[in-house]
Write a protein that holds these residues in place. Structure first.
Motif, PDB file in Angstrom:
ATOM      1  N   UNK A 113      14.251  -9.136 -13.878  1.00 16.11           N
ATOM      2  CA  UNK A 113      15.523  -8.478 -13.586  1.00 16.11           C
ATOM      3  C   UNK A 113      16.660  -9.097 -14.389  1.00 16.11           C
ATOM      4  N   UNK A 114      16.404 -10.248 -15.030  1.00 18.10           N
ATOM      5  CA  UNK A 114      17.372 -10.861 -15.939  1.00 18.10           C
ATOM      6  C   UNK A 114      17.085 -10.520 -17.395  1.00 18.10           C
ATOM      7  N   UNK A 115      16.075  -9.705 -17.634  1.00 16.50           N
ATOM      8  CA  UNK A 115      15.515  -9.506 -18.972  1.00 16.50           C
ATOM      9  C   UNK A 115      15.473  -8.046 -19.386  1.00 16.50           C
ATOM     10  N   UNK A 116      15.426  -7.148 -18.418  1.00 17.05           N
ATOM     11  CA  UNK A 116      14.959  -5.787 -18.677  1.00 17.05           C
ATOM     12  C   UNK A 116      16.089  -4.826 -19.015  1.00 17.05           C
ATOM     13  N   UNK A 117      15.753  -3.545 -19.104  1.00 10.46           N
ATOM     14  CA  UNK A 117      16.733  -2.516 -19.421  1.00 10.46           C
ATOM     15  C   UNK A 117      17.589  -2.088 -18.250  1.00 10.46           C
ATOM     16  N   UNK A 118      17.385  -2.696 -17.077  1.00 13.42           N
ATOM     17  CA  UNK A 118      18.178  -2.438 -15.868  1.00 13.42           C
ATOM     18  C   UNK A 118      18.089  -0.980 -15.417  1.00 13.42           C
ATOM     19  N   UNK A 119      16.972  -0.324 -15.727  1.00 15.10           N
ATOM     20  CA  UNK A 119      16.778   1.049 -15.261  1.00 15.10           C
ATOM     21  C   UNK A 119      16.313   0.998 -13.806  1.00 15.10           C
ATOM     22  N   UNK A 120      17.033   1.659 -12.934  1.00 16.47           N
ATOM     23  CA  UNK A 120      16.749   1.626 -11.501  1.00 16.47           C
ATOM     24  C   UNK A 120      16.021   2.904 -11.108  1.00 16.47           C
ATOM     25  N   UNK A 121      14.764   2.760 -10.692  1.00 18.97           N
ATOM     26  CA  UNK A 121      13.941   3.899 -10.297  1.00 18.97           C
ATOM     27  C   UNK A 121      13.042   3.481  -9.145  1.00 18.97           C
ATOM     28  N   UNK A 122      12.623   4.458  -8.348  1.00 25.24           N
ATOM     29  CA  UNK A 122      11.812   4.135  -7.168  1.00 25.24           C
ATOM     30  C   UNK A 122      10.441   4.798  -7.174  1.00 25.24           C
ATOM     31  N   UNK A 123      10.187   5.705  -8.119  1.00 26.41           N
ATOM     32  CA  UNK A 123       8.938   6.446  -8.064  1.00 26.41           C
ATOM     33  C   UNK A 123       9.031   7.588  -7.067  1.00 26.41           C
ATOM     34  N   UNK A 124       7.888   8.129  -6.693  1.00 34.11           N
ATOM     35  CA  UNK A 124       7.849   9.264  -5.779  1.00 34.11           C
ATOM     36  C   UNK A 124       7.256   8.856  -4.440  1.00 34.11           C
ATOM     37  N   UNK A 125       7.678   9.524  -3.394  1.00 34.07           N
ATOM     38  CA  UNK A 125       7.167   9.258  -2.047  1.00 34.07           C
ATOM     39  C   UNK A 125       5.633   9.314  -2.007  1.00 34.07           C
ATOM     40  N   UNK A 126       5.065  10.236  -2.757  1.00 35.75           N
ATOM     41  CA  UNK A 126       3.611  10.395  -2.755  1.00 35.75           C
ATOM     42  C   UNK A 126       2.901   9.151  -3.269  1.00 35.75           C
ATOM     43  N   UNK A 127       3.554   8.389  -4.137  1.00 35.49           N
ATOM     44  CA  UNK A 127       2.927   7.173  -4.657  1.00 35.49           C
ATOM     45  C   UNK A 127       2.611   6.204  -3.529  1.00 35.49           C
ATOM     46  N   UNK A 128       3.552   6.001  -2.645  1.00 33.09           N
ATOM     47  CA  UNK A 128       3.393   5.027  -1.561  1.00 33.09           C
ATOM     48  C   UNK A 128       2.512   5.583  -0.447  1.00 33.09           C
ATOM     49  N   UNK A 129       2.626   6.876  -0.175  1.00 35.87           N
ATOM     50  CA  UNK A 129       1.698   7.494   0.769  1.00 35.87           C
ATOM     51  C   UNK A 129       0.260   7.328   0.283  1.00 35.87           C
ATOM     52  N   UNK A 130       0.079   7.426  -1.045  1.00 37.43           N
ATOM     53  CA  UNK A 130      -1.253   7.349  -1.618  1.00 37.43           C
ATOM     54  C   UNK A 130      -1.908   5.990  -1.484  1.00 37.43           C
ATOM     55  N   UNK A 131      -1.117   4.936  -1.262  1.00 42.30           N
ATOM     56  CA  UNK A 131      -1.717   3.615  -1.080  1.00 42.30           C
ATOM     57  C   UNK A 131      -2.562   3.559   0.191  1.00 42.30           C
ATOM     58  N   UNK A 132      -2.183   4.345   1.206  1.00 43.51           N
ATOM     59  CA  UNK A 132      -2.957   4.367   2.439  1.00 43.51           C
ATOM     60  C   UNK A 132      -2.930   3.066   3.210  1.00 43.51           C
ATOM     61  N   UNK A 133      -1.831   2.335   3.113  1.00 49.72           N
ATOM     62  CA  UNK A 133      -1.721   1.021   3.743  1.00 49.72           C
ATOM     63  C   UNK A 133      -0.641   1.018   4.815  1.00 49.72           C
ATOM     64  N   UNK A 134      -0.896   0.409   5.974  1.00 45.55           N
ATOM     65  CA  UNK A 134       0.111   0.379   7.037  1.00 45.55           C
ATOM     66  C   UNK A 134       1.374  -0.349   6.588  1.00 45.55           C
ATOM     67  N   UNK A 135       2.519   0.288   6.840  1.00 42.11           N
ATOM     68  CA  UNK A 135       3.805  -0.311   6.490  1.00 42.11           C
ATOM     69  C   UNK A 135       4.265  -0.020   5.083  1.00 42.11           C
ATOM     70  N   UNK A 136       3.471   0.749   4.307  1.00 41.13           N
ATOM     71  CA  UNK A 136       3.830   1.007   2.916  1.00 41.13           C
ATOM     72  C   UNK A 136       3.961   2.489   2.598  1.00 41.13           C
ATOM     73  N   UNK A 137       3.890   3.361   3.573  1.00 44.16           N
ATOM     74  CA  UNK A 137       4.032   4.793   3.310  1.00 44.16           C
ATOM     75  C   UNK A 137       5.465   5.105   2.879  1.00 44.16           C
ATOM     76  N   UNK A 138       5.656   6.305   2.353  1.00 47.82           N
ATOM     77  CA  UNK A 138       6.991   6.684   1.890  1.00 47.82           C
ATOM     78  C   UNK A 138       8.057   6.527   2.945  1.00 47.82           C
ATOM     79  N   UNK A 139       7.746   6.927   4.181  1.00 46.47           N
ATOM     80  CA  UNK A 139       8.723   6.789   5.254  1.00 46.47           C
ATOM     81  C   UNK A 139       9.027   5.332   5.573  1.00 46.47           C
ATOM     82  N   UNK A 140       8.073   4.446   5.339  1.00 49.15           N
ATOM     83  CA  UNK A 140       8.277   3.013   5.598  1.00 49.15           C
ATOM     84  C   UNK A 140       9.145   2.369   4.531  1.00 49.15           C
TER      85      UNK A 140
END
Length: 504
Positions: free
Chosen positions: A83-110
């Protein structure tokens, strides 16, 4: 030999490590934060090198020096990490990415409320139209004329395909790193920072110096004893002890530390001359990134004059616009491609009088690995990202290659639009063949996945980051990602820090 102890020891003051240390210090917890590089203090200290503050272009100093073949894998060795080195582009991805992990506490709503906290802490904003440089302003005009949806929505988990001005963690002209966001206000309290510390290995983690098992779950994330680390600071050996040790050394650093400790794939450990203490075959595996190629043109003389004039009078970032597109091989109908222009006025820039439109595959299936080459912490690791090595399609072709091929079509449409073509020169790189793509493919600075969460045989950590079979040791960085989200990974790294801090 000096011994330093704390209730919680965080190894690595990068994007996630700063968050874990800062959030726990806010609670008055006894926290020791270790960083291999220098700590230049709070944002107003006057000691930060200009290159690490300016969001105008990527920083190149304070690098770990990771390489493999023709690739250089820039990772920052300094407070704030990448974060001290990069292009400082702020992005979060898509909700489906985190839902796809299938892990408790990591879904899009979480993760949605965690991302909101991250956006506020990291001072995220969108570039405004009047801030667009002469090249990026024309990119916006061309994109609108091409019928592309115009939006600055990189921090919207539900956003679709679009092209627009980027959202960035930039305050004024300053790259707002995770240290500024999460540590400055707790310095001098229960947080202690030791910089220039190279952690060699975990020596003991169950209170008695034994291995703590050979693959069973670590249980509660606290050993009930002491986790001990062997380290060196400025040439002097030191011992670090903590009730809980949080590993946040990054996608390369964290698995390498585990392997030096005898925790990992037995064959990789034996090849490096390290005794196997806990067999975790997934350590160092699942390495992946957004593969990237580019279309290019030479900068025309009129555009070069405009760029030089703009740079002389104000702030002119290399990156300001970005597009998200759906390729012909998208399996969920969501965007899977980034297409983003890059342009600079400075002839010392890596562009050297060129403009690039970069194209990245945001849903990569290719996988590689990172492993130690010896037990010495200074030894260069073996890194193989395996770019474009996926052959999952029925005909044996590469999904990742197909995404890049489609993305280059959008890149050429942009560059050929009259608003750009009239100020650009000739094409410099022919990207019309699959072999050209394979010959020039590179990385998008987003490696993840080398200590993935899950329950399967290759999982390294559980859903709270606790390392299987190693009580008291927790991972808190992008190593945990089983699959990369379809966006730049710095804000997701900060979100991971927020999520893991809640469990400690």
């Amino acid at each position: 030999m000096s011994v330093v102890s704390a209730e919680v020891v965080v190894v690595g003051a990068g994007s996630a490590g700063c968050v874990v240390a800062g959030r726990l210090a806010e609670q008055g917890r006894d926290v020791l934060l270790l960083e291999a590089g220098p700590d230049y203090g709070p944002v107003g200290s006057g000691r930060w090198p200009a290159e690490l503050l300016s969001a105008r272009m990527l920083a190149t100093t304070h690098d770990w020096g990771y390489t493999s073949g023709r690739w250089v894998f820039e990772r920052a060795r300094v407070m704030g990490g990448c974060s001290s080195h990069n292009g400082a582009i702020a992005a979060v991805g898509h909700r489906a990415d985190y839902d796809g992990w299938g892990l408790p506490g990591w879904a899009g709503d979480d993760v949605a409320p965690l991302f909101q906290q991250v956006i506020e802490r990291m001072r995220v904003r969108a570039y405004e139209a009047h801030e667009a440089g002469p090249f990026h302003a024309r990119c916006l005009d061309a994109a609108a004329d091409l019928g592309w949806t115009i939006a600055s929505d990189l921090c919207d988990l539900d956003a679709g395909a679009s092209f627009g001005l980027e959202t960035v963690n930039v305050v004024g002209h300053t790259r707002w790193n995770a240290g500024f966001a999460y540590l400055d206000h707790v310095r001098g309290g229960s947080l202690r920072v030791l910089d220039e510390v190279m952690v060699d290995r975990l020596v003991a983690w169950d209170g008695s110096g034994s291995s703590g098992g050979s693959g069973s779950s670590g249980g509660t994330g606290s050993s009930g004893g002491t986790v001990r680390l062997a380290a060196e600071r400025r040439g002097e050996p030191i011992v670090i002890e903590g009730g809980t040790v949080v590993l946040a050394g990054g996608v390369y650093g964290t698995p390498l530390l585990l392997e030096r400790s005898g925790i990992g794939a037995p064959e990789a450990l034996r090849a490096a001359g390290v005794q196997v203490r806990v067999a975790l075959p997934g350590v160092g595996g699942n390495l992946h990134d957004h593969s990237m190629v580019h279309a290019d043109r030479r900068v025309g003389p009129v555009l070069q004059q405009w760029l030089d004039e703009a740079a002389a009078t104000g702030f002119l970032p290399e990156e300001q616009t970005l597009g998200k597109f759906v390729s012909s091989v998208s399996t969920d109908g969501l965007y899977d491609t980034h297409v983003f222009p890059v342009c600079a006025s400075d002839q010392t820039s890596f562009l050297h009088g060129r403009v690039h439109v970069e194209v990245a595959c945001m849903t990569p299936r290719s996988r590689g690995a990172v492993h130690i080459s010896s037990a010495a912490p200074q030894a260069h690791p073996h890194i193989d990202h395996g770019y474009l090595n996926d052959t999952a399609n029925p005909d044996g072709s590469s999904h990742d290659l197909a995404v890049l091929r489609d993305g280059l079509v959008h890149a050429e449409r942009l560059l050929q639009h009259p608003r750009l073509a009239q100020v650009l020169g000739e094409r410099l790189t022919d990207m019309s063949t699959d072999s050209a793509i394979r010959d020039t493919v590179t990385h998008y600075y987003h490696p993840v996945g080398t200590c993935a969460m899950g329950d399967g045989p290759l999982a390294v950590c559980d859903a709270d980051g606790r390392v299987h079979g190693v009580p008291g040791v927790v991972v808190a960085d992008v190593c945990l990602m089983p699959q990369i989200p379809r966006g730049n990974t710095n804000l997701p790294a900060v979100m991971i820090g927020e999520r893991i801090a809640l469990t400690l």
